[in-house]
Scaffold this active site. Structure first.
Site, PDB file in Angstrom:
ATOM      1  N   GLY A 110      26.714  48.214  38.090  1.00 57.90           N
ATOM      2  CA  GLY A 110      26.706  46.891  37.463  1.00 57.90           C
ATOM      3  C   GLY A 110      26.759  45.764  38.482  1.00 57.90           C
ATOM      4  N   ARG A 111      27.656  45.876  39.460  1.00 57.85           N
ATOM      5  CA  ARG A 111      27.821  44.771  40.419  1.00 57.85           C
ATOM      6  C   ARG A 111      26.733  44.756  41.483  1.00 57.85           C
ATOM      7  NH1 ARG A 111      31.815  48.420  40.286  1.00 57.85           N
ATOM      8  NH2 ARG A 111      32.219  49.732  42.095  1.00 57.85           N
ATOM      9  N   GLU A 150      36.149  45.124  42.823  1.00 56.72           N
ATOM     10  CA  GLU A 150      35.881  46.272  41.960  1.00 56.72           C
ATOM     11  C   GLU A 150      35.403  47.447  42.817  1.00 56.72           C
ATOM     12  OE1 GLU A 150      34.661  45.951  37.513  1.00 56.72           O
ATOM     13  OE2 GLU A 150      32.800  46.249  38.597  1.00 56.72           O
ATOM     14  N   HIS A 201      40.288  19.595  49.751  1.00 56.45           N
ATOM     15  CA  HIS A 201      41.240  18.701  49.068  1.00 56.45           C
ATOM     16  C   HIS A 201      42.152  19.483  48.126  1.00 56.45           C
ATOM     17  CE1 HIS A 201      39.188  15.219  50.732  1.00 56.45           C
ATOM     18  NE2 HIS A 201      38.106  15.960  50.609  1.00 56.45           N
TER      19      HIS A 201
HETATM   20  O1  F6P Z   1      34.817  46.204  33.208  1.00 54.11           O
HETATM   21  C1  F6P Z   1      34.076  46.596  34.287  1.00 54.11           C
HETATM   22  C2  F6P Z   1      32.617  46.768  34.018  1.00 54.11           C
HETATM   23  O2  F6P Z   1      32.358  48.085  33.683  1.00 54.11           O
HETATM   24  C3  F6P Z   1      31.823  46.334  35.223  1.00 54.11           C
HETATM   25  O3  F6P Z   1      31.755  47.315  36.183  1.00 54.11           O
HETATM   26  C4  F6P Z   1      30.515  45.974  34.613  1.00 54.11           C
HETATM   27  O4  F6P Z   1      29.730  45.194  35.460  1.00 54.11           O
HETATM   28  C5  F6P Z   1      30.990  45.238  33.371  1.00 54.11           C
HETATM   29  O5  F6P Z   1      32.140  45.955  32.958  1.00 54.11           O
HETATM   30  C6  F6P Z   1      30.000  45.136  32.269  1.00 54.11           C
HETATM   31  O6  F6P Z   1      29.583  46.392  31.831  1.00 54.11           O
HETATM   32  P1  F6P Z   1      28.283  46.577  30.972  1.00 54.11           P
HETATM   33  O7  F6P Z   1      27.124  46.079  31.764  1.00 54.11           O
HETATM   34  O8  F6P Z   1      28.214  48.066  30.717  1.00 54.11           O
HETATM   35  O9  F6P Z   1      28.445  45.810  29.702  1.00 54.11           O
END
Ligand code: F6P
Length: 540
Positions: A283-284, A369, A400
């Protein structure tokens, strides 16, 4: 051969570092010894002893300049850090990641986000590249149709607003990049990002939009994320009420992006409008995948290609530059030096560009994460610190607010300054002022200030470290480079710490308890007395 050489691992097989513990390497012992002289380490002394330091400690890649000279390191420390990378088999592990090996053992997956920006000469499986190209073609067609006004809503009107519904990796990357690349945005199409389950966000946004001209991107790798699905339900109700149609999610107002297409189709989306994610795209790390669709709609496909090319340029640098000239590797090693040996608890990211105000948040997910883990890749507990607590704000705003603590506080906080030589959206005078401020902060952190009157509250100790990253302009190419730089920094640190940077099991428990509270209430659960009492106060 001395004892140290005997204990240095010689195998460079992929995955070989699995059996290594960084704190048992000779380099770790060397670094522990170097850290004993931390009180006498002076950045200014290092400059005084070596007139070439600024130049020697500055690296570059495709006009991205990384100045590492303002750090609490000398050549010996630098050498021991490089030894650590070698002893932890970093080179073999970089190869393993790019080759598609199972580098995420707890989920049995590869991490091949680099293939999403790869080309045929980069050594990726040709069938994989073909499949990725097919997906890029889909993204290209959709984005062109939305941008040129031929993607029509149910009442025949072109799209003017795009809402990306997603959270975490399905939100932070596209939101950060779309905001950063505002200079290249389509003049008549606005992209909005709603992640939080806080209904006030989606409700307020919908009040401003016209359903006839709104497109929703429903982005969820798992297609089970409660926040995203609840926001989607609210949007579906809004469409149904205003467009007088029963299943708006099946219409051209909805596009799904997921690794679970069958779930998206069961939810009512048209299979033709569901773009698939592969399981090897975390995901990330998914900005480069169809999750980037909002970015493509905003800046156009050619500009998105430039973003991919910028990331690819950094990929090639990471896989081929010797570690002493390798920017992500150096950033990773410096982070480890400060966190594991000098006691730094956090790391600040300060971009001198307001359009990068989402970058610190994006990097929080990427770094925290990925590397917030306390077992190694064998599942054994580690007894050294891992992960970096990343935070930040744009300059000059941060000056600031929190810079007081950076200059005179008691914490050691290494800072990454990020600046762009040119900004066509600004004007010459203000841009010069912005950059002068960035340089001034790095200089002040380093030199400090000795007040001759002896007023202690005016003294600034200095000797505080920072990296300065300079890029020519905030274009798609350089944004791609910058993001991939941090991705690889995170990867290199994960390898050296011996942890799995590609899973995130720690987020599950909270989700499960929230679900149980919502479905079963607190009676059925054995929760602590505090949470039970709070639940009763809130829900009776
Ligand atoms: O809560 C963590 C997570 O699993 C992340 O790793 C991920 O990017 C996010 O939730 C969203 O997950 P998804 O794309 O499955 O909705």
């Amino acid at each position: 051969m001395n004892n140290r050489d005997q204990t240095r691992p010689s195998s460079h097989e992929a995955g070989a570092s699995l059996s290594l513990a960084p704190d048992r390497t000779p380099a770790w012992a060397d670094l522990t010894r170097h850290a004993e002289r931390k009180r006498s380490l002076s950045i200014q002394d290092c400059f005084d002893c070596d007139p070439t330091r600024a130049e020697r400690y500055t690296l570059d890649c495709e006009q991205l300049i990384a100045d590492f000279s303002k750090h609490l390191i000398d050549d010996q420390i630098s050498q021991s850090l490089l030894d650590l990378a070698r002893e932890m088999q970093l080179a073999a592990e970089i190869k393993a990641m790019f080759s598609g090996a199972t580098v995420n053992p707890s989920e049995g997956r590869a991490a091949l986000h680099t293939a999403l920006r790869g080309q045929s000469e980069d050594g990726f499986d040709p069938d994989l590249l073909k499949a990725i190209q097919g997906q890029l073609n889909q993204v290209h067609q959709i984005s062109d149709a939305v941008r040129d006004g031929t993607w029509l809503g149910v009442n025949g009107k072109p799209i003017r607003d795009v809402i990306n519904l997603g959270i975490g990796g399905s939100d932070l990357g596209p939101k950060m990049a779309t905001t950063a690349l505002r200079e290249f945005a389509h003049p008549d199409i606005k992209c909005h990002f709603v992640a939080n389950v806080d209904g006030a966000e989606i409700e307020s946004l919908l009040k401003q939009l016209d359903p006839d001209t709104t497109l929703v991107i429903l982005a969820s790798k798992s297609f089970t994320t409660r926040e995203t699905l609840l926001n989607a339900e609210t949007v579906i109700r809004w469409f149904s009420a205003h467009l007088n149609c029963d299943n708006p999610q099946a219409s051209a107002h909805f596009i799904g992006i997921t690794e679970q297409p069958e779930k998206a189709i069961a939810y009512g989306l048209d299979p033709e409008r569901v773009l698939e994610l592969w399981d090897w795209v975390g995901g990330r790390f998914s900005l480069w995948s169809p999750v980037g669709l909002a970015v493509v709609i905003s800046i156009g496909f050619e500009a998105f290609r430039d973003l991919l090319n910028g990331a690819r340029a950094m990929d090639n640098h990471y896989r081929s530059a010797p570690f002493e000239h390798n920017i992500p590797v150096q950033m990773a090693l410096l982070g480890i030096w400060y966190s594991n040996f000098l006691g730094a608890e956090t790391h600040a990211i300060v971009p001198y560009c307001e359009r990068l105000h989402h970058l610190p948040g994006y990097l929080q997910q990427l770094e925290m994460e990925s590397n917030g883990k306390s077992v190694n890749r064998h599942g054994e507990p580690v007894d050294y610190k891992t992960g970096t607590i990343v935070w930040g704000e744009t300059g000059t705003n941060g000056q600031h607010s929190f810079f007081q603590l950076l200059h005179q506080g008691t914490h050691l906080v290494p800072v990454d300054f990020i600046g762009f030589r040119e900004d066509r959206l600004s004007n010459a005078r203000q841009h010069r002022t912005l950059l002068a401020n960035m340089l001034a902060q790095g200089a002040a952190l380093l030199s400090g200030f000795e007040d001759k009157t002896g007023a202690s509250y005016r003294q600034q100790p200095g000797n505080r470290p920072s990296t300065t990253l300079l890029l020519p302009r905030l274009t798609p190419f350089y944004l791609g480079m910058l993001v991939a730089l941090y991705e690889h920094k995170v990867h290199a640190q994960g390898i050296i710490w011996g942890i799995n940077s590609f899973d995130q099991w720690g987020v599950q428990l909270g989700k499960l308890i929230a679900d149980q509270l919502l479905t079963e209430g607190c009676e059925a659960l054995t929760l602590d007395a505090s949470t039970t009492a709070l639940f009763r106060r809130l829900f009776g």
